[in-house]
Design a protein around this motif. Structure first.
Motif, short mmCIF file in Angstrom:
data_model
loop_
_atom_site.label_atom_id
_atom_site.label_comp_id
_atom_site.label_asym_id
_atom_site.label_seq_id
_atom_site.Cartn_x
_atom_site.Cartn_y
_atom_site.Cartn_z
N GLY A 182 0.98 -1.36 0.07
CA GLY A 182 0.03 -0.19 0.11
C GLY A 182 0.87 1.17 0.01
N ASP A 183 1.78 1.36 0.81
CA ASP A 183 3.03 2.54 0.85
C ASP A 183 3.41 2.70 -0.35
OD1 ASP A 183 1.98 2.75 3.37
OD2 ASP A 183 3.95 1.75 4.24
N ASP A 212 1.18 4.05 -2.99
CA ASP A 212 0.72 5.57 -2.73
C ASP A 212 1.88 6.51 -3.06
OD1 ASP A 212 -1.76 4.83 -1.66
OD2 ASP A 212 -0.90 4.97 0.58
N LYS A 213 3.27 5.83 -2.95
CA LYS A 213 4.37 6.43 -3.37
C LYS A 213 4.34 6.73 -4.77
CE LYS A 213 9.29 6.62 -2.82
NZ LYS A 213 9.36 7.24 -4.31
N LYS A 249 1.93 6.59 -6.76
CA LYS A 249 0.77 7.49 -7.37
C LYS A 249 1.08 8.88 -7.21
CE LYS A 249 -3.88 8.65 -5.72
NZ LYS A 249 -5.01 8.09 -4.90
N SER A 250 1.76 9.20 -6.10
CA SER A 250 2.16 10.65 -5.80
C SER A 250 3.51 11.06 -6.87
CB SER A 250 2.60 10.83 -4.39
OG SER A 250 3.66 10.21 -4.12
#
Length: 114
Positions: free
Chosen positions: A94-95, A98-99, A101-102
């Motif tokens: 998940g992390d 998220d990274k 995606k950003s």
């Protein structure tokens, strides 16, 4: 679906163990608790008794499994399963997502701002 059985009635507890098989687990590892009384705690409680909104005694295996499945699905939809219960791998993935995606959003913004 992992379920902890916490019943005062030994007959009910043993019936649940037989019906749930490998889905029965410890309080620490469970998604929710099945009990014959209302209890307070950090995990949701599925109460089975004559006044229960979920399931009344007597019941059969099929009814139990269907009702528990509906309860578990409702928990997932409403977000009652806490993120602290995620495994380490799930958290890491998940992390990473998220990274990614950003970073992707930043790259796209940088490209459009030129």
């Amino acid at each position: 679906m992992r379920v902890c059985i916490d019943c005062e009635c030994l007959l009910l507890a043993e019936s649940l163990r037989l019906f749930l098989g490998s889905s029965a687990t410890t309080r620490k590892d469970c998604d929710f608790i099945v009990s014959d009384r209302a209890t307070k705690g950090s995990k949701p409680v599925f109460v089975i008794d004559s006044n229960s909104p979920y399931l009344k005694v007597p019941f059969n295996k099929e009814t139990l499994l269907n009702t528990l499945g509906e309860f578990y699905s409702a928990m997932q939809i409403s977000g009652k399963i806490q993120s602290s219960e995620l495994t380490s791998l799930e958290r890491r993935v998940g992390d990473l997502v998220d990274k990614f995606k950003s970073d992707l959003i930043r790259i796209i913004k940088d490209e459009y701002e030129k």
